[in-house]
Write an enzyme that holds these catalytic residues in place. Structure first.
Site, short mmCIF file in Angstrom:
data_model
loop_
_atom_site.label_atom_id
_atom_site.label_comp_id
_atom_site.label_asym_id
_atom_site.label_seq_id
_atom_site.Cartn_x
_atom_site.Cartn_y
_atom_site.Cartn_z
N ALA A 81 5.51 -1.41 -8.88
CA ALA A 81 4.11 -1.35 -8.45
C ALA A 81 3.81 0.03 -7.88
O ALA A 81 4.71 0.85 -7.69
CB ALA A 81 3.84 -2.43 -7.38
N ARG A 139 12.95 -4.79 -7.34
CA ARG A 139 13.45 -6.12 -7.01
C ARG A 139 12.90 -7.22 -7.91
O ARG A 139 13.44 -8.31 -7.94
CB ARG A 139 13.11 -6.45 -5.54
CG ARG A 139 13.88 -5.62 -4.54
CD ARG A 139 13.48 -5.96 -3.12
NE ARG A 139 12.10 -5.58 -2.85
CZ ARG A 139 11.42 -5.94 -1.77
NH1 ARG A 139 11.99 -6.70 -0.85
NH2 ARG A 139 10.17 -5.54 -1.59
N ARG A 140 11.81 -6.93 -8.64
CA ARG A 140 11.14 -7.96 -9.43
C ARG A 140 11.41 -7.73 -10.92
O ARG A 140 10.74 -6.93 -11.57
CB ARG A 140 9.65 -7.96 -9.11
CG ARG A 140 9.36 -8.38 -7.67
CD ARG A 140 7.92 -8.17 -7.25
NE ARG A 140 7.61 -6.77 -6.99
CZ ARG A 140 6.50 -6.36 -6.38
NH1 ARG A 140 5.61 -7.24 -5.97
NH2 ARG A 140 6.27 -5.07 -6.18
N VAL A 149 17.50 -1.90 -2.93
CA VAL A 149 18.16 -0.68 -2.48
C VAL A 149 18.85 -0.86 -1.12
O VAL A 149 19.71 -0.07 -0.75
CB VAL A 149 17.19 0.52 -2.39
CG1 VAL A 149 16.69 0.90 -3.77
CG2 VAL A 149 16.06 0.27 -1.42
N TYR A 163 8.44 2.93 11.55
CA TYR A 163 8.10 3.44 10.22
C TYR A 163 8.05 4.96 10.25
O TYR A 163 8.60 5.63 9.37
CB TYR A 163 6.77 2.87 9.74
CG TYR A 163 6.34 3.46 8.42
CD1 TYR A 163 7.06 3.17 7.25
CD2 TYR A 163 5.25 4.32 8.32
CE1 TYR A 163 6.69 3.73 6.03
CE2 TYR A 163 4.87 4.87 7.12
CZ TYR A 163 5.60 4.57 5.97
OH TYR A 163 5.24 5.13 4.76
N GLY A 216 -0.76 11.01 2.17
CA GLY A 216 -1.55 10.40 3.21
C GLY A 216 -1.92 8.98 2.78
O GLY A 216 -1.10 8.27 2.19
#
Length: 253
Positions: A12, A34-35, A61, A153, A184
């Site tokens: 995505a 993952r998908r 990961v 984060y 950004g």
């Protein structure tokens, strides 16, 4: 022989956009995420549209054993990687540090820092053996500035910034390029993931201004990757016109 790009988090957003961009430019691709259903669908679409070869590998990961097993399990011809796009990353929650969810902290640290390291260690050794390569790490404006409630984060993306600089030094003698691209506000699944699927809250992040979209960053990454052999873009920050800093956004309404 076509060049090869390995893109993590390709199911995505920026990763998927990068897959389309590099396929358009004639690269064969290794796509991870993952998908598996999304990887298979994307691989078929790219093969049909661009007539390129695509290998897919589904793993998380964060899981060191999965990363090693999946990448080491690729046929030898797929280890001729020219470009690695370390795109897999996420944010979880938006809370002050004293109220933070520790599981969210672990997820961000394990994905954004350790996952990047696991993949980079393997692929950088392939590149050293091949005598060429370019590692492109996807950072964030959060790796340049810290904002309220973004504590962990921001810390992980500051780590990506530091790791990028360290990789540039460590791999210099091998002729391997290293670049960080720091976006950004980009409207992807990012905010929806941060807010655990709350679409309404995620939508409000981008109201009142025109954010970047995934393709804007993919084209920037392609620009970086397509420079002549003697040119390396060490670091680049890409913002919407309406955003001057992590928290400075002009909203027209």
């Amino acid at each position: 022989m076509a060049k090869i790009a390995l893109i993590t988090g390709a199911t995505a957003g920026i990763g998927e956009a990068c897959a389309h961009t590099f396929a358009r430019e004639g690269y064969d691709l290794i796509l991870t995420g993952r998908r598996m259903d999304r990887l298979d669908t994307l691989a078929q679409k790219l093969n049909d549209k661009y007539n390129i070869e695509v290998a897919v590998s589904s793993f998380d990961v964060r899981n060191r054993d999965e990363v090693i097993r999946s990448l080491d399990g690729l046929p030898s011809q797929w280890r001729q990687v020219d470009v690695l796009v370390n795109n897999a990353g996420l944010s979880q929650g938006l809370d002050p540090v004293n109220e933070g969810n520790i599981d969210d902290w672990d997820t961000m640290i394990d994905t954004n820092i350790k996952g990047l390291l696991y993949v980079s260690r393997i692929v950088s050794n392939w590149m050293i053996k091949n005598g060429r390569g370019h590692i492109i790490n996807i950072g964030s404006i959060a790796g340049k500035e810290v904002y309220a409630n973004g504590n962990v984060y921001c810390a992980t993306k500051h780590a990506v910034d530091a790791l990028n600089k360290g990789m540039r030094i460590d791999l210099l003698s091998h002729g391997i390029k290293v670049t960080a691209v720091h976006p950004g506000a980009v409207e992807t699944e990012f905010s929806e993931v941060r807010f655990k699927g709350d679409k309404d809250r995620a939508k409000k992040v981008y109201e009142g201004f025109e954010p970047l979209v995934a393709n804007d960053i993919a084209e920037t990454i392609w620009f970086v990757a397509s420079r002549p052999a003697h040119v390396n873009i060490n670091d680049i920050v890409v913002m919407p016109t309406a955003q001057s800093g992590a928290t400075n956004i002009f909203r027209s309404k």
